[in-house]
Design an enzyme around this catalytic site. Sequence first.
Site, short mmCIF file in Angstrom:
data_model
loop_
_atom_site.label_atom_id
_atom_site.label_comp_id
_atom_site.label_asym_id
_atom_site.label_seq_id
_atom_site.Cartn_x
_atom_site.Cartn_y
_atom_site.Cartn_z
N ASP A 258 36.76 -34.69 19.77
CA ASP A 258 36.30 -34.58 21.16
C ASP A 258 35.78 -33.16 21.34
OD1 ASP A 258 38.84 -33.33 21.35
OD2 ASP A 258 39.70 -34.92 22.60
N HIS B 51 39.23 -31.44 17.22
CA HIS B 51 39.28 -31.22 18.67
C HIS B 51 38.51 -29.93 18.93
CE1 HIS B 51 41.99 -34.50 19.47
NE2 HIS B 51 42.78 -34.09 18.50
N GLU C 273 39.75 -37.35 15.15
CA GLU C 273 40.11 -37.20 16.57
C GLU C 273 39.07 -36.38 17.32
OE1 GLU C 273 44.16 -35.80 17.04
OE2 GLU C 273 44.87 -36.99 15.33
N GLU D 131 49.73 -32.46 10.70
CA GLU D 131 49.94 -31.07 11.18
C GLU D 131 51.12 -30.37 10.52
OE1 GLU D 131 50.16 -31.46 15.47
OE2 GLU D 131 48.09 -32.17 15.62
N ASN E 120 46.43 -35.10 7.76
CA ASN E 120 45.59 -34.98 8.95
C ASN E 120 45.99 -33.70 9.70
OD1 ASN E 120 43.72 -36.29 10.92
ND2 ASN E 120 45.55 -36.47 12.22
C1 XIL Z 1 47.80 -36.69 21.91
C2 XIL Z 1 47.53 -37.90 22.80
O1 XIL Z 1 46.14 -38.01 23.00
C3 XIL Z 1 48.24 -37.75 24.13
O2 XIL Z 1 48.16 -38.97 24.85
C4 XIL Z 1 49.71 -37.38 23.93
O3 XIL Z 1 50.29 -37.12 25.19
C5 XIL Z 1 49.84 -36.17 23.02
O4 XIL Z 1 49.18 -36.42 21.79
N1 XIL Z 1 46.75 -34.23 17.53
C6 XIL Z 1 47.21 -35.49 17.21
C7 XIL Z 1 47.28 -36.53 18.27
O5 XIL Z 1 47.46 -35.77 16.03
O6 XIL Z 1 48.33 -37.43 18.05
C8 XIL Z 1 47.40 -35.92 19.65
O7 XIL Z 1 47.30 -36.98 20.61
C9 XIL Z 1 46.32 -34.87 19.87
C10 XIL Z 1 46.44 -33.76 18.86
#
Ligand code: XIL
Length: 371
Positions: free
Chosen positions: A286, A255, A284, A176, A219
């Site tokens: 979802d 996400h 990641e 990020e 990422n």
């Molecule tokens: C999130 C986790 O799922 C949570 O448990 C934590 O509290 C905050 O981070 N982008 C990322 C991840 O790269 O590391 C994040 O994970 C979600 C967004």
Amino acid sequence: MKSIRLATAVVVAAALSVPSTLVATAAPVDRTPGHSAKDTLRGAAPKGFHIGTAVAGGGHHESQPYPDPFTSDQPYRRVLAAEFDSVSAENQMKWEYIHPERGTYNFGMADKIVRFAKQHGQVVRGHTLLWHSQNPAWLEQGNFTAAGLRSILRDHIKRVVGRYKGSIQQWDVANEIFTDTGALRTTENIWLRELGPGIIADAFRWAHEADPKAKLFFNDYGVESVNAKSDAYLALITQLRAQHVPVDGFSAQSHLSIRYGFPGDLETNLKRFSALGLKTAITELDVRMDLPESGVPTEAQLAQQADYYTRTLTACLNVRGCDSFTIWGFTDKYSWVPVFFQGEGAATVMGDDFSRKPAYTALRNTLAARR
Ligand code: XIL
């Protein structure tokens, strides 16, 4: 509470701090009760294609009314082993966990994940080394000189990547680093703010020195489409590769929410990176939704969610070099979504009781069709 637990973990980790604790012999893969091997995601996946999940623990889980999922929920562990052949530490390799005090590393939880992966024939994605979030206070508030900070980052990368050398398939080296408009996050990101953009290349070089076989990634979220942010990555990676910086891949967190349209140009976008000779990955995924008053998603919502999961998977399957597809947790029981997005939830592929939602079946069928 948290600091007591961490302190205990640090002592335990120190006592166990021989990398040989990571050596494990492969055991037969546990099956989800009632399901055959073929009837799982990993069983359905084409050869060489890794289907992964985040391993629940740390982060938001610590404020929830349940014990650490990964170490205490046995049914959870069985599904984790049976369904996936790639795992990512959801929080346990982030700075605030693995490097909680200056000069003190806490490898306990990360070691456990890596050992579990070995036992169950899974690869591991490492997450993450250079980020603006979830950094410990000693780092963010330490008032270090530029030279001091640089050596802190170098030592951290060498130590963490070195410890898991040979055990991590892909590392999210930088996470990020761009804003949505494609500007480097020079305000929030301590490394970029204090050391300038040159530190990015150094981070990749140090990681490569520590584990020459691990594939090294950028990422981010919001980079599924062709847009200002993904353009910024394309330009930066092109420049770094011209300078022979060891960057291997670009990954889209993904996400997603059915509140918004599906990023229909995901495949086109990933292909821009693959055309540079890079690996790509979904890291990641979802798919969240606005929950009705009852808290129970409607059939139409579940169908739309399944469609988003399928389209994301299909995009990856269609891109050369996209062979790692990770969902950010597999059960709604432990999802980060309700904690971070008010009113939204039900974002994963299984219910609280590990029952398979339409999205699960859609993923499995899509994988099976490519075998
Ligand atoms: C999130 C986790 O799922 C949570 O448990 C934590 O509290 C905050 O981070 N982008 C990322 C991840 O790269 O590391 C994040 O994970 C979600 C967004």
